[in-house]
Design a protein around this motif. Structure first.
Motif, PDB file in Angstrom:
ATOM      1  N   UNK A 343      16.390 -27.612   5.064  1.00  0.00           N
ATOM      2  CA  UNK A 343      17.228 -28.192   4.011  1.00  0.00           C
ATOM      3  C   UNK A 343      16.426 -29.176   3.175  1.00  0.00           C
ATOM      4  N   UNK A 344      16.836 -29.302   1.911  1.00  0.00           N
ATOM      5  CA  UNK A 344      16.354 -30.368   1.050  1.00  0.00           C
ATOM      6  C   UNK A 344      17.482 -31.374   0.888  1.00  0.00           C
ATOM      7  N   UNK A 345      17.239 -32.620   1.254  1.00  0.00           N
ATOM      8  CA  UNK A 345      18.275 -33.652   1.257  1.00  0.00           C
ATOM      9  C   UNK A 345      17.995 -34.674   0.170  1.00  0.00           C
ATOM     10  N   UNK A 346      18.937 -34.822  -0.744  1.00  0.00           N
ATOM     11  CA  UNK A 346      18.844 -35.840  -1.793  1.00  0.00           C
ATOM     12  C   UNK A 346      19.911 -36.881  -1.486  1.00  0.00           C
ATOM     13  N   UNK A 347      19.466 -38.029  -0.976  1.00  0.00           N
ATOM     14  CA  UNK A 347      20.379 -39.100  -0.564  1.00  0.00           C
ATOM     15  C   UNK A 347      20.518 -40.088  -1.717  1.00  0.00           C
ATOM     16  N   UNK A 348      21.745 -40.263  -2.177  1.00  0.00           N
ATOM     17  CA  UNK A 348      22.008 -41.188  -3.281  1.00  0.00           C
ATOM     18  C   UNK A 348      22.235 -42.584  -2.714  1.00  0.00           C
ATOM     19  N   UNK A 349      21.228 -43.457  -2.917  1.00  0.00           N
ATOM     20  CA  UNK A 349      21.312 -44.806  -2.352  1.00  0.00           C
ATOM     21  C   UNK A 349      21.914 -45.811  -3.319  1.00  0.00           C
ATOM     22  N   UNK A 350      21.931 -45.504  -4.600  1.00  0.00           N
ATOM     23  CA  UNK A 350      22.503 -46.415  -5.602  1.00  0.00           C
ATOM     24  C   UNK A 350      22.930 -45.613  -6.815  1.00  0.00           C
ATOM     25  N   UNK A 351      24.087 -45.954  -7.377  1.00  0.00           N
ATOM     26  CA  UNK A 351      24.556 -45.309  -8.598  1.00  0.00           C
ATOM     27  C   UNK A 351      25.191 -46.359  -9.497  1.00  0.00           C
ATOM     28  N   UNK A 352      24.625 -46.503 -10.696  1.00  0.00           N
ATOM     29  CA  UNK A 352      25.151 -47.445 -11.690  1.00  0.00           C
ATOM     30  C   UNK A 352      25.738 -46.621 -12.828  1.00  0.00           C
ATOM     31  N   UNK A 353      27.027 -46.800 -13.135  1.00  0.00           N
ATOM     32  CA  UNK A 353      27.660 -45.962 -14.168  1.00  0.00           C
ATOM     33  C   UNK A 353      27.004 -46.092 -15.532  1.00  0.00           C
ATOM     34  N   UNK A 354      26.577 -47.302 -15.881  1.00  0.00           N
ATOM     35  CA  UNK A 354      25.975 -47.514 -17.205  1.00  0.00           C
ATOM     36  C   UNK A 354      24.934 -48.611 -17.085  1.00  0.00           C
ATOM     37  N   UNK A 355      23.723 -48.302 -17.481  1.00  0.00           N
ATOM     38  CA  UNK A 355      22.638 -49.281 -17.387  1.00  0.00           C
ATOM     39  C   UNK A 355      21.592 -48.963 -18.430  1.00  0.00           C
ATOM     40  N   UNK A 356      20.881 -50.008 -18.870  1.00  0.00           N
ATOM     41  CA  UNK A 356      19.708 -49.838 -19.726  1.00  0.00           C
ATOM     42  C   UNK A 356      18.501 -49.570 -18.838  1.00  0.00           C
ATOM     43  N   UNK A 357      17.685 -48.591 -19.224  1.00  0.00           N
ATOM     44  CA  UNK A 357      16.532 -48.309 -18.398  1.00  0.00           C
ATOM     45  C   UNK A 357      15.404 -47.753 -19.263  1.00  0.00           C
ATOM     46  N   UNK A 358      14.202 -47.931 -18.759  1.00  0.00           N
ATOM     47  CA  UNK A 358      12.995 -47.441 -19.427  1.00  0.00           C
ATOM     48  C   UNK A 358      12.120 -46.783 -18.367  1.00  0.00           C
ATOM     49  N   UNK A 359      11.126 -45.980 -18.780  1.00  0.00           N
ATOM     50  CA  UNK A 359      10.187 -45.413 -17.808  1.00  0.00           C
ATOM     51  C   UNK A 359       9.419 -46.506 -17.079  1.00  0.00           C
ATOM     52  N   UNK A 360       9.066 -46.220 -15.846  1.00  0.00           N
ATOM     53  CA  UNK A 360       8.319 -47.196 -15.053  1.00  0.00           C
ATOM     54  C   UNK A 360       7.008 -47.595 -15.729  1.00  0.00           C
ATOM     55  N   UNK A 361       6.389 -46.623 -16.442  1.00  0.00           N
ATOM     56  CA  UNK A 361       5.093 -46.916 -17.069  1.00  0.00           C
ATOM     57  C   UNK A 361       5.185 -47.997 -18.132  1.00  0.00           C
ATOM     58  N   UNK A 362       6.387 -48.239 -18.637  1.00  0.00           N
ATOM     59  CA  UNK A 362       6.529 -49.204 -19.725  1.00  0.00           C
ATOM     60  C   UNK A 362       6.465 -50.637 -19.237  1.00  0.00           C
ATOM     61  N   UNK A 363       6.659 -50.888 -17.946  1.00  0.00           N
ATOM     62  CA  UNK A 363       6.732 -52.253 -17.421  1.00  0.00           C
ATOM     63  C   UNK A 363       5.408 -52.611 -16.763  1.00  0.00           C
ATOM     64  N   UNK A 364       4.877 -53.744 -17.193  1.00  0.00           N
ATOM     65  CA  UNK A 364       3.683 -54.309 -16.570  1.00  0.00           C
ATOM     66  C   UNK A 364       4.035 -55.709 -16.089  1.00  0.00           C
ATOM     67  N   UNK A 365       3.062 -56.440 -15.613  1.00  0.00           N
ATOM     68  CA  UNK A 365       3.344 -57.796 -15.157  1.00  0.00           C
ATOM     69  C   UNK A 365       2.157 -58.695 -15.467  1.00  0.00           C
ATOM     70  N   UNK A 366       2.484 -59.947 -15.698  1.00  0.00           N
ATOM     71  CA  UNK A 366       1.480 -60.997 -15.886  1.00  0.00           C
ATOM     72  C   UNK A 366       1.777 -62.053 -14.840  1.00  0.00           C
ATOM     73  N   UNK A 367       0.986 -62.059 -13.780  1.00  0.00           N
ATOM     74  CA  UNK A 367       1.332 -62.899 -12.648  1.00  0.00           C
ATOM     75  C   UNK A 367       2.547 -62.300 -11.955  1.00  0.00           C
ATOM     76  N   UNK A 368       3.647 -63.061 -11.984  1.00  0.00           N
ATOM     77  CA  UNK A 368       4.886 -62.569 -11.389  1.00  0.00           C
ATOM     78  C   UNK A 368       5.923 -62.288 -12.465  1.00  0.00           C
ATOM     79  N   UNK A 369       5.511 -62.274 -13.729  1.00  0.00           N
ATOM     80  CA  UNK A 369       6.453 -62.091 -14.835  1.00  0.00           C
ATOM     81  C   UNK A 369       6.342 -60.669 -15.359  1.00  0.00           C
ATOM     82  N   UNK A 370       7.401 -59.864 -15.258  1.00  0.00           N
ATOM     83  CA  UNK A 370       7.361 -58.518 -15.814  1.00  0.00           C
ATOM     84  C   UNK A 370       7.545 -58.558 -17.328  1.00  0.00           C
ATOM     85  N   UNK A 371       6.904 -57.636 -18.032  1.00  0.00           N
ATOM     86  CA  UNK A 371       7.023 -57.582 -19.486  1.00  0.00           C
ATOM     87  C   UNK A 371       6.817 -56.158 -19.951  1.00  0.00           C
ATOM     88  N   UNK A 372       7.152 -55.918 -21.223  1.00  0.00           N
ATOM     89  CA  UNK A 372       6.921 -54.635 -21.874  1.00  0.00           C
ATOM     90  C   UNK A 372       6.238 -54.902 -23.210  1.00  0.00           C
TER      91      UNK A 372
END
Length: 448
Positions: A343-372
């Motif tokens: 079997x292939x199991x896809x376990x849904x651990x979190x579901x948000x009905x509406x959220x703003x999101x971007x690709x992971x590649x768009x987020x970097x960090x400077x120290x501990x501060x994330x930025x785009x």
């Protein structure tokens, strides 16, 4: 020096040349015009709004939640049969009825033991008979001695009575002889009681050994009869797996502490058993929805829920890291499901009905501060507050709006850009159920 003018082409030839220029020139111009746009599309992404889900994907195997084990004889250890070899077994998937033969174990392991027990039983029987004869002879002799002493005592009594008219010394000697005979008879009777108890104890000892050998012979014979393994009920035969993941079949060894040969599963209640790595297991919880697919039928979709998550990890064969066993209950019974299906199991651990999101590649960090890198006319280095993330995208809690353009790769001269900080405000708590790229001291993972 002047060259003579070229001869004029006929109208039909001029038309062909013009068409050739159009055919060759237009696609080339189109490709040149599209190339920058394609480059732009590969490094720029829009901030999107919509449903956001975090899932954990893993491969598993179907198994019946309830099953009846088909085992080697339960008392094999009493017969000192610690390892038994499967001589033959019905093919896996065979449907059997109660009492049908499922497997045969190799009886050669008990043949020598049976001969040894039979010899020990013969010896114990001989010892029992010898002890009985010895006891009979000993007690018979003791009884005869007692009878002889009784007659001797009677003679001494008569002699004592006759000595009444004799001299005092003779009378005294007769009294002494009578008393000695009386005491000897009393001692003989006491010894007879003791010898009787000794004989009984000896008979109990040899009798217990004889019974022990008889019981052992019965156990060995029952175990050998149990080497013909029959189905305890109706069902489909499914081989059990050993510790290394291999299924037990003809030639496999069965031990007295792990006697299972096969199982008869209840196909009405199925579950998928999967293993999740230690990085993802912290996202899982009992009751989370699961979508399952079957390698045997990719078009089929099954729904289920997480039934249990192991508390302790284990090192599985061919696995570099520790994994945790997870049981997923199949929601609806299906007659086509069989134990052992992948079997292939896809376990849904979190579901948000509406959220703003971007690709992971768009987020970097400077120290501990994330930025785009926010593109709005010019490119700015914009601080953001991130939330949960999945394998491809990360939620943006603050710092961007829907439709904003962000770069997926640092722009030229990005080292000279100044970080635009957000106003000081309370940061929302991370949402449980997924990894987070919020201020955790580490940037979200970059994909190659």
């Amino acid at each position: 020096m002047r060259f003579p003018p070229l001869p004029a082409l006929p109208p039909s030839r001029r038309l062909l040349v013009a068409l050739g220029v159009v055919v060759l020139g237009v696609p080339g111009a189109w490709l040149l015009a599209r190339a920058p746009a394609a480059d732009d599309a590969s490094i720029v992404a829009r901030v999107k709004r919509g449903p956001f889900a975090v899932t954990v994907t893993s491969a598993g195997e179907l198994r019946a939640r309830q099953f009846v084990q088909i085992t080697a004889p339960a008392n094999a250890q009493q017969a000192q049969a610690y390892q038994m070899k499967i001589q033959s077994i019905v093919p896996e998937g065979t449907v059997v009825k109660q009492g049908d033969v499922v497997a045969e174990l190799d009886r050669s392991t008990l043949a020598s033991k049976l001969a040894e027990v039979q010899l020990a039983l013969t010896k114990a029987q001989a010892q029992y008979e010898q002890a009985m004869l010895d006891s009979t002879l000993t007690l018979s002799t003791a009884r005869e001695n007692i009878r002889t002493m009784e007659l001797a005592l009677e003679e001494k009594r008569l002699a004592k009575e006759e000595a009444v008219y004799e001299a005092p010394t003779v009378r005294r000697q007769a009294e002494i002889d009578y008393e000695r005979a009386e005491r000897a008879l009393a001692q003989a009777r006491t010894d007879y009681v003791t010898k009787t108890e000794q004989a009984r104890a000896k008979m109990r000892e040899v009798g217990a050994d004889l019974q022990r050998q008889r019981n052992l012979l019965g156990v060995v014979q029952n175990v050998m009869a149990g080497f013909t393994i029959r189905a305890p009920g109706p069902g489909m035969v499914i081989y059990v797996k050993e510790w290394n993941g291999r299924k037990r079949t003809t030639g496999s060894q069965v031990t007295s502490w792990d006697p299972a040969v096969a199982t008869l599963p209840d196909l009405r209640q199925m579950e998928s058993v999967t293993y999740v790595n230690e990085i993802d297991v912290r996202k899982l919880a009992v009751g989370q929805p699961v979508t399952m697919t079957l390698d045997a039928d990719p078009t089929k979709r099954l729904s289920g829920t997480v039934a249990s998550v192991a508390n302790v990890g284990e090192q599985r064969p061919n696995a570099d890291a520790k994994v945790f066993e997870v049981h997923v209950t199949v929601a609806h019974p299906d007659s086509t499901l069989r134990p052992g299906m992948t079997t292939g199991n896809v376990i849904e651990t979190l579901k948000v009905p509406s959220a703003l999101y971007v690709p992971l590649e768009a987020v970097s960090s400077e120290g501990v501060v994330p930025f785009v890198y926010h593109q709005s006319g010019s490119v700015s280095k914009q601080e953001v507050v991130t939330g949960a993330m999945n394998e491809d995208e990360v939620i943006i809690v603050q710092g961007l709006e829907e439709g904003d353009r962000v770069l997926l790769t640092p722009p030229p001269g990005h080292g000279r850009l100044t970080l635009v900080r957000l106003p000081a405000a309370a940061r929302p708590a991370p949402v449980a159920g997924g990894d987070t790229a919020a201020r955790s001291g580490a940037p979200p993972p970059k994909r190659d």
